[in-house]
Design a protein around this motif. Structure first.
Motif, PDB file in Angstrom:
ATOM      1  N   GLY A  29      34.559  -3.014  10.931  1.00  0.00           N
ATOM      2  CA  GLY A  29      34.930  -2.582  12.269  1.00  0.00           C
ATOM      3  C   GLY A  29      36.430  -2.470  12.445  1.00  0.00           C
ATOM      4  N   LEU A  30      37.151  -3.541  12.079  1.00  0.00           N
ATOM      5  CA  LEU A  30      38.607  -3.519  12.237  1.00  0.00           C
ATOM      6  C   LEU A  30      39.270  -2.480  11.337  1.00  0.00           C
ATOM      7  CD1 LEU A  30      39.545  -7.298  12.632  1.00  0.00           C
ATOM      8  CD2 LEU A  30      39.822  -5.477  14.315  1.00  0.00           C
ATOM      9  N   SER A  31      38.874  -2.446  10.079  1.00  0.00           N
ATOM     10  CA  SER A  31      39.539  -1.547   9.136  1.00  0.00           C
ATOM     11  C   SER A  31      39.264  -0.083   9.447  1.00  0.00           C
ATOM     12  CB  SER A  31      39.094  -1.869   7.706  1.00  0.00           C
ATOM     13  OG  SER A  31      37.686  -1.705   7.579  1.00  0.00           O
ATOM     14  N   LEU A  32      38.036   0.248   9.839  1.00  0.00           N
ATOM     15  CA  LEU A  32      37.688   1.646  10.086  1.00  0.00           C
ATOM     16  C   LEU A  32      38.169   2.132  11.443  1.00  0.00           C
ATOM     17  CD1 LEU A  32      34.088   1.785   8.581  1.00  0.00           C
ATOM     18  CD2 LEU A  32      36.192   2.703   7.605  1.00  0.00           C
ATOM     19  N   ILE A  33      37.981   1.335  12.480  1.00  0.00           N
ATOM     20  CA  ILE A  33      38.363   1.786  13.822  1.00  0.00           C
ATOM     21  C   ILE A  33      39.877   1.744  14.006  1.00  0.00           C
ATOM     22  CG2 ILE A  33      38.188   1.253  16.287  1.00  0.00           C
ATOM     23  CD1 ILE A  33      35.364   0.281  15.803  1.00  0.00           C
ATOM     24  N   ARG A  34      40.506   0.696  13.500  1.00  0.00           N
ATOM     25  CA  ARG A  34      41.939   0.504  13.756  1.00  0.00           C
ATOM     26  C   ARG A  34      42.814   1.302  12.803  1.00  0.00           C
ATOM     27  NH1 ARG A  34      44.843  -3.881  16.240  1.00  0.00           N
ATOM     28  NH2 ARG A  34      46.995  -3.990  15.519  1.00  0.00           N
ATOM     29  N   GLU A  35      42.461   1.373  11.509  1.00  0.00           N
ATOM     30  CA  GLU A  35      43.373   1.970  10.525  1.00  0.00           C
ATOM     31  C   GLU A  35      42.780   3.170   9.791  1.00  0.00           C
ATOM     32  OE1 GLU A  35      46.467   1.319  10.089  1.00  0.00           O
ATOM     33  OE2 GLU A  35      46.573  -0.390  11.455  1.00  0.00           O
ATOM     34  N   LEU A  36      41.683   2.932   9.061  1.00  0.00           N
ATOM     35  CA  LEU A  36      41.210   3.971   8.146  1.00  0.00           C
ATOM     36  C   LEU A  36      40.701   5.210   8.877  1.00  0.00           C
ATOM     37  CD1 LEU A  36      39.384   1.953   5.342  1.00  0.00           C
ATOM     38  CD2 LEU A  36      41.632   3.030   5.301  1.00  0.00           C
ATOM     39  N   GLY A  37      40.017   5.031   9.988  1.00  0.00           N
ATOM     40  CA  GLY A  37      39.496   6.189  10.711  1.00  0.00           C
ATOM     41  C   GLY A  37      40.589   7.143  11.172  1.00  0.00           C
ATOM     42  N   PRO A  38      41.600   6.670  11.938  1.00  0.00           N
ATOM     43  CA  PRO A  38      42.672   7.577  12.360  1.00  0.00           C
ATOM     44  C   PRO A  38      43.469   8.153  11.203  1.00  0.00           C
ATOM     45  CG  PRO A  38      42.643   5.594  13.720  1.00  0.00           C
ATOM     46  CD  PRO A  38      41.689   5.354  12.603  1.00  0.00           C
ATOM     47  N   PRO A  83      37.650  -5.920  19.383  1.00  0.00           N
ATOM     48  CA  PRO A  83      38.000  -5.749  20.795  1.00  0.00           C
ATOM     49  C   PRO A  83      38.240  -4.283  21.128  1.00  0.00           C
ATOM     50  CG  PRO A  83      39.243  -7.565  19.811  1.00  0.00           C
ATOM     51  CD  PRO A  83      38.550  -6.848  18.693  1.00  0.00           C
ATOM     52  N   ILE A  84      38.047  -3.954  22.391  1.00  0.00           N
ATOM     53  CA  ILE A  84      38.176  -2.570  22.828  1.00  0.00           C
ATOM     54  C   ILE A  84      39.609  -2.073  22.727  1.00  0.00           C
ATOM     55  CG2 ILE A  84      38.594  -3.172  25.235  1.00  0.00           C
ATOM     56  CD1 ILE A  84      36.491  -0.216  23.874  1.00  0.00           C
ATOM     57  N   SER A  85      40.578  -3.010  22.681  1.00  0.00           N
ATOM     58  CA  SER A  85      41.984  -2.583  22.563  1.00  0.00           C
ATOM     59  C   SER A  85      42.251  -1.843  21.260  1.00  0.00           C
ATOM     60  CB  SER A  85      42.909  -3.798  22.669  1.00  0.00           C
ATOM     61  OG  SER A  85      42.576  -4.772  21.696  1.00  0.00           O
ATOM     62  N   ASN A  86      41.465  -2.111  20.218  1.00  0.00           N
ATOM     63  CA  ASN A  86      41.623  -1.379  18.957  1.00  0.00           C
ATOM     64  C   ASN A  86      41.266   0.101  19.132  1.00  0.00           C
ATOM     65  OD1 ASN A  86      42.164  -3.482  16.656  1.00  0.00           O
ATOM     66  ND2 ASN A  86      40.601  -4.408  17.949  1.00  0.00           N
ATOM     67  N   VAL A  87      40.291   0.373  19.968  1.00  0.00           N
ATOM     68  CA  VAL A  87      39.919   1.769  20.214  1.00  0.00           C
ATOM     69  C   VAL A  87      41.042   2.502  20.931  1.00  0.00           C
ATOM     70  CG1 VAL A  87      38.237   3.277  21.318  1.00  0.00           C
ATOM     71  CG2 VAL A  87      37.485   1.140  20.254  1.00  0.00           C
ATOM     72  N   TRP A  88      41.636   1.846  21.949  1.00  0.00           N
ATOM     73  CA  TRP A  88      42.750   2.495  22.654  1.00  0.00           C
ATOM     74  C   TRP A  88      43.950   2.672  21.740  1.00  0.00           C
ATOM     75  CZ3 TRP A  88      40.536   4.659  26.366  1.00  0.00           C
ATOM     76  CH2 TRP A  88      39.599   4.012  27.161  1.00  0.00           C
ATOM     77  N   LEU A  89      44.203   1.701  20.910  1.00  0.00           N
ATOM     78  CA  LEU A  89      45.316   1.826  19.967  1.00  0.00           C
ATOM     79  C   LEU A  89      45.087   2.965  18.984  1.00  0.00           C
ATOM     80  CD1 LEU A  89      47.966   0.769  18.773  1.00  0.00           C
ATOM     81  CD2 LEU A  89      46.623  -0.860  17.422  1.00  0.00           C
ATOM     82  N   ALA A  90      43.864   3.062  18.471  1.00  0.00           N
ATOM     83  CA  ALA A  90      43.550   4.152  17.546  1.00  0.00           C
ATOM     84  C   ALA A  90      43.647   5.513  18.230  1.00  0.00           C
ATOM     85  CB  ALA A  90      42.155   3.945  16.964  1.00  0.00           C
ATOM     86  N   THR A  91      43.226   5.574  19.491  1.00  0.00           N
ATOM     87  CA  THR A  91      43.305   6.845  20.225  1.00  0.00           C
ATOM     88  C   THR A  91      44.753   7.271  20.441  1.00  0.00           C
ATOM     89  OG1 THR A  91      41.233   6.300  21.349  1.00  0.00           O
ATOM     90  CG2 THR A  91      42.600   8.024  22.324  1.00  0.00           C
ATOM     91  N   ILE A 114      48.072  -7.162  18.698  1.00  0.00           N
ATOM     92  CA  ILE A 114      47.109  -6.592  19.641  1.00  0.00           C
ATOM     93  C   ILE A 114      45.815  -6.259  18.895  1.00  0.00           C
ATOM     94  CG2 ILE A 114      46.645  -4.683  21.216  1.00  0.00           C
ATOM     95  CD1 ILE A 114      49.603  -4.519  21.782  1.00  0.00           C
ATOM     96  N   GLY A 115      44.676  -6.589  19.490  1.00  0.00           N
ATOM     97  CA  GLY A 115      43.391  -6.201  18.942  1.00  0.00           C
ATOM     98  C   GLY A 115      42.738  -7.211  18.037  1.00  0.00           C
ATOM     99  N   PHE A 116      43.266  -8.435  17.987  1.00  0.00           N
ATOM    100  CA  PHE A 116      42.672  -9.479  17.146  1.00  0.00           C
ATOM    101  C   PHE A 116      42.252 -10.649  18.030  1.00  0.00           C
ATOM    102  CE2 PHE A 116      45.716  -7.243  14.467  1.00  0.00           C
ATOM    103  CZ  PHE A 116      44.927  -6.909  13.390  1.00  0.00           C
TER     104      PHE A 116
END
Length: 388
Positions: free
Chosen positions: A217-226, A319-327, A384-386
């Motif tokens: 979840g963290l690696s894909l949503i926060r870093e690898l996905g974007p 946390p949902i803050s990872n989604v906003w950060l990735a966006t 943020i996000g942890f």
């Protein structure tokens, strides 16, 4: 004064060649010139090399006297050569024939010394360095100018939205976003499967299989996905932007737009930047969802973690803050990719070789900029996000 004889210590292969030697009399050094100091006599390469060597061996000095009476013939080229060698000043002691004096007087009269350039001020030096400095400074100057023009175009759009090229914007939004969904989903799905299998092999050794949800979840949503979506878009859409504008340069469409008064930034750069700034966050979320789906299937196959547990544990682990950060990060990626593609497209020269080189440079620069900005975001938002 020395006798009016030709220099014995500077023999020449041809008596017509210009000669220059020296002799000492009464404790004083005399430079004695002979032969023909004319354009025709100096046109021979051996003659010129020998004369240049003799001149370099006799630099002008205050106590050196010159005897030019043995010179057989002197034209304006030979006189100019002597006058330049004397640094535009008459020697203290000079012996020469009247006809040679007339030629030297004319050369000295009409030779104007080059005035010294005035000292450059600090703004002049900065401006010269910006225009003729290292390549990186020139690129930075032009890129900052492109960003400034984009800001002005956005202000124009806010004042008069009806003048905006909305048809171009919608076309770019479809081309950059909708047509890229299949390739980003496929790559994201495969990355999720591979990452889940690699993580499962390590977690099984410690009996921590359930933490695969946290790591994925963290690696894909926060870093690898974007980042993965940005790299794919940089290679797909960034190169397309450069190629489109570059072809317009080759076919002289950009020049025609300038003649008709159509601004390049408002009609070409701004629609592409806005379209990619909106499409990039959506593609990033889409890629992250596909990667999570692949990871969920691989976790079910390798660790017997059911999809229901995966979906229920994902919101608690990420946390949902990872989604906003990735966006937000993906929007910055989109703006950078579009600006870099437009910049290299504008710099394409009207030939096919420059078009290919510009497209390659655009893709490489975009991917490098994406990685650098991602590292900057990781440092700035490391807290943020942890969950604590």
């Amino acid at each position: 004064m020395p006798p009016a004889t030709s220099p014995a210590d500077a023999p020449a292969a041809d008596s017509a060649w210009p000669r220059l030697g020296q002799q000492t009399q009464d404790g004083r050094t005399w430079a004695v010139a002979g032969g023909r100091w004319t354009t025709l006599a100096m046109s021979s390469r051996p003659a010129w090399e020998a004369l240049a060597k003799s001149l370099s061996a006799l630099p002008p000095e205050a106590d050196r006297a010159w005897d030019l009476r043995p010179i057989e013939q002197l034209d304006h080229i030979g006189a100019q050569l002597l006058w330049d060698h004397w640094r535009h000043e008459w020697p203290a002691t000079l012996e020469l024939l009247p006809q040679h004096r007339a030629v030297l007087d004319q050369v000295a009269q009409f030779t104007v010394a080059t005035p010294d350039e005035p000292a450059k001020s600090l703004p002049d030096r900065v401006r010269e360095f910006a225009h003729h400095g290292p390549r990186a400074m020139v690129v930075m100057r032009d890129f900052v100018g492109l960003i400034g023009q984009l800001a002005l175009d956005l202000c124009t759009l806010a004042r008069a939205p009806h003048r905006a090229p909305w048809r171009d914007f919608s076309g770019h939004l479809y081309q950059f976003g909708a047509t890229a969904l299949h390739i980003t989903a496929l790559v994201g799905l495969l990355i999720g499967v591979v990452l889940a299998y690699l993580i499962s092999q390590q977690l099984r050794q410690y009996g921590a299989e359930t933490f695969v949800v946290n790591i994925l979840g963290l690696s894909l949503i926060r870093e690898l996905g974007p980042v993965l979506a940005a790299v794919l878009i940089a290679g797909r859409s960034g190169s397309a932007i450069t190629a489109q504008i570059g072809v317009m340069r080759v076919t002289e469409e950009l020049d025609a737009m300038r003649v008709m008064g159509i601004p390049h930034g408002f009609r070409l750069v701004m629609p592409r930047v806005l379209a990619l700034a909106i499409a990039m966050p959506l593609i990033s979320l889409w890629t992250s969802m596909a990667a999570l789906a692949g990871g969920m299937l691989a976790a079910n196959a390798a660790l017997d973690i059911s999809p229901s547990y995966f979906l229920s544990a994902l919101p608690r682990a990420v946390p949902i803050s990872n989604v906003w950060l990735a966006t937000a990060k993906s929007a910055v990626f989109g703006v950078l990719i579009a600006l870099i593609g437009c910049y290299f497209g504008m710099k394409v020269k009207p030939n096919t070789e420059s078009l290919g080189r510009g497209t390659t440079s655009s893709v490489v620069t975009s991917i490098t900029a994406v990685i650098l900005v991602d590292a900057l975001f990781a440092v700035l938002f490391k807290g943020i996000g942890f969950r604590g």
